[in-house]
Design a protein around this motif. Structure first.
Motif, PDB file in Angstrom:
ATOM      1  N   CYS A  53      -1.307 -14.451  74.433  1.00  0.00           N
ATOM      2  CA  CYS A  53       0.088 -15.058  74.064  1.00  0.00           C
ATOM      3  C   CYS A  53       1.164 -13.890  74.430  1.00  0.00           C
ATOM      4  N   ASP A  54       2.444 -14.271  74.178  1.00  0.00           N
ATOM      5  CA  ASP A  54       3.500 -13.502  74.640  1.00  0.00           C
ATOM      6  C   ASP A  54       3.981 -12.578  73.594  1.00  0.00           C
ATOM      7  N   VAL A  55       3.824 -12.944  72.366  1.00  0.00           N
ATOM      8  CA  VAL A  55       4.335 -12.242  71.148  1.00  0.00           C
ATOM      9  C   VAL A  55       3.136 -11.913  70.396  1.00  0.00           C
ATOM     10  N   ILE A  56       3.118 -10.665  69.583  1.00  0.00           N
ATOM     11  CA  ILE A  56       2.003 -10.378  68.756  1.00  0.00           C
ATOM     12  C   ILE A  56       3.060 -10.036  67.584  1.00  0.00           C
ATOM     13  N   VAL A  57       2.916 -11.094  66.335  1.00  0.00           N
ATOM     14  CA  VAL A  57       3.433 -10.350  65.189  1.00  0.00           C
ATOM     15  C   VAL A  57       2.438  -9.955  64.261  1.00  0.00           C
ATOM     16  N   PHE A  58       2.730  -8.695  64.018  1.00  0.00           N
ATOM     17  CA  PHE A  58       1.720  -7.708  63.254  1.00  0.00           C
ATOM     18  C   PHE A  58       2.017  -7.702  61.694  1.00  0.00           C
ATOM     19  N   CYS A  59       1.424  -8.331  60.995  1.00  0.00           N
ATOM     20  CA  CYS A  59       1.648  -8.394  59.411  1.00  0.00           C
ATOM     21  C   CYS A  59       0.529  -7.446  58.825  1.00  0.00           C
TER      22      CYS A  59
END
Ligand code: 13P
Ligand code: SF4
Length: 304
Positions: A53-59
């Motif tokens: 993917c282009d973006v990793i959203v890390f919760c």
């Protein structure tokens, strides 16, 4: 906006941005539910390393997003709450570690991923709770420095022939679990199995039937025939344990097992982060180049 509308908006924006939402097993239930992938520190690091993917959203907390940024330097890494830190990671600085290294110049430094990139950059190899003993035993030297968790350090020291020098850090959430509460739960549920995380103090681990990482607990609970499990780790783990094992009972020995940092991220924060593409986590290349090597070395250690 209703919760359902927020969730729909998050899903739509994540698609539009080609973003992957990763959530640690301690995140709030609704965050785990909306994430593409949930997991322990090792599993999420591996996902961060291989995703296209282009973006990793890390919760999760800051060091986790930092690790994702190290492993995927070409991607945008977002941490929905910039203030979600890890007190244990902050218990060691690069300067403090350099001083310890000067006292044991021949010992490689094995650093728990719960650490800053600057500390990783001063280390030789990383480990997580899922692979710590394996990582230490993969080294040729007979002496190691284990940083920053003294509890994980003692757990490793009991399972290796190497001489271990420990940093005196700890996770405030796991460290406050007391043996009395665990013993009380075991007395109340004599047939129960007690699973504990290696961040717990030694007197707790002595009472455990099984010691493992958070994702290890899912595997163990799924495959074990017991009907009741006492769980020695952060409360967020209960969401999936209960979902995956509706016929089994999961009990926390105390209500104290809550990491305030892991609980910061809300659906609103996640939505805001995808809307604004911030806060972004980056690591200065001078530190990143060295820190990345320690994570790559860890990922090269074969899994079971
Ligand atoms: P794991 O999920 O790797 O077991 O880590 C526990 C933890 O404390 C993360 O902050
Ligand atoms: Fe850090 Fe402990 Fe919270 Fe994990 S649970 S983020 S080790 S304080």
């Amino acid at each position: 906006m209703s919760q359902e509308q927020i969730k729909e908006e998050i899903r739509a924006l994540a698609r539009q941005r080609n973003a992957l939402i990763l959530a640690h097993n301690y995140q709030r239930d609704e965050i785990q539910e909306i994430a593409d992938i949930t997991g322990d520190s090792l599993g999420l690091s591996m996902e961060a390393a291989r995703t296209e993917c282009d973006v990793i959203v890390f919760c999760g907390v800051h060091f986790m997003a930092e690790s994702a940024a190290l492993l995927s330097p070409e991607k945008t890494v977002l941490l929905p709450r910039a203030d979600a830190g890890c007190p244990m990671a902050d218990m060691v600085t690069a300067e403090g570690l350099r001083e310890m290294k000067s006292r044991y110049p021949d010992a490689p430094v094995v650093t728990y991923v719960n650490s800053t990139a600057a500390v990783k950059a001063e280390s030789d190899i990383c480990c997580t709770s899922a692979n710590a003993v394996k990582v230490v035993n993969s080294l040729s030297e007979n002496e190691v420095l284990l940083v920053p968790d003294r509890n994980l350090g003692r757990y490793i020291a009991a399972r290796t022939d190497k001489t271990c020098h420990l940093w005196e850090g700890y996770c405030p959430t796991h460290d406050r679990l007391d043996a009395e509460s665990v013993q009380r739960s075991l007395n109340e549920h004599p047939d129960a199995i007690f699973m504990a995380h290696p961040e717990c103090p030694p007197e707790i681990l002595e009472l455990a039937h099984h010691i493992c990482s958070t994702s290890g607990m899912y595997d163990y609970a799924r495959s074990h025939s017991a009907k009741t499990f006492i769980v020695g780790t952060e409360a967020g783990i209960l969401y999936r344990l209960r979902q995956e094992n509706p016929d089994k009972e999961f009990i926390l020995p105390t209500a104290q097992l809550i990491c305030p940092n892991m609980k910061l991220t809300s659906l609103d924060d996640l939505l805001h982060c995808l809307q604004t593409m911030s806060p972004q986590i980056t690591v200065p290349e001078k530190i990143a180049a060295k820190a990345r090597i320690t994570l790559d070395r860890m990922l090269a250690v074969p899994r079971d």
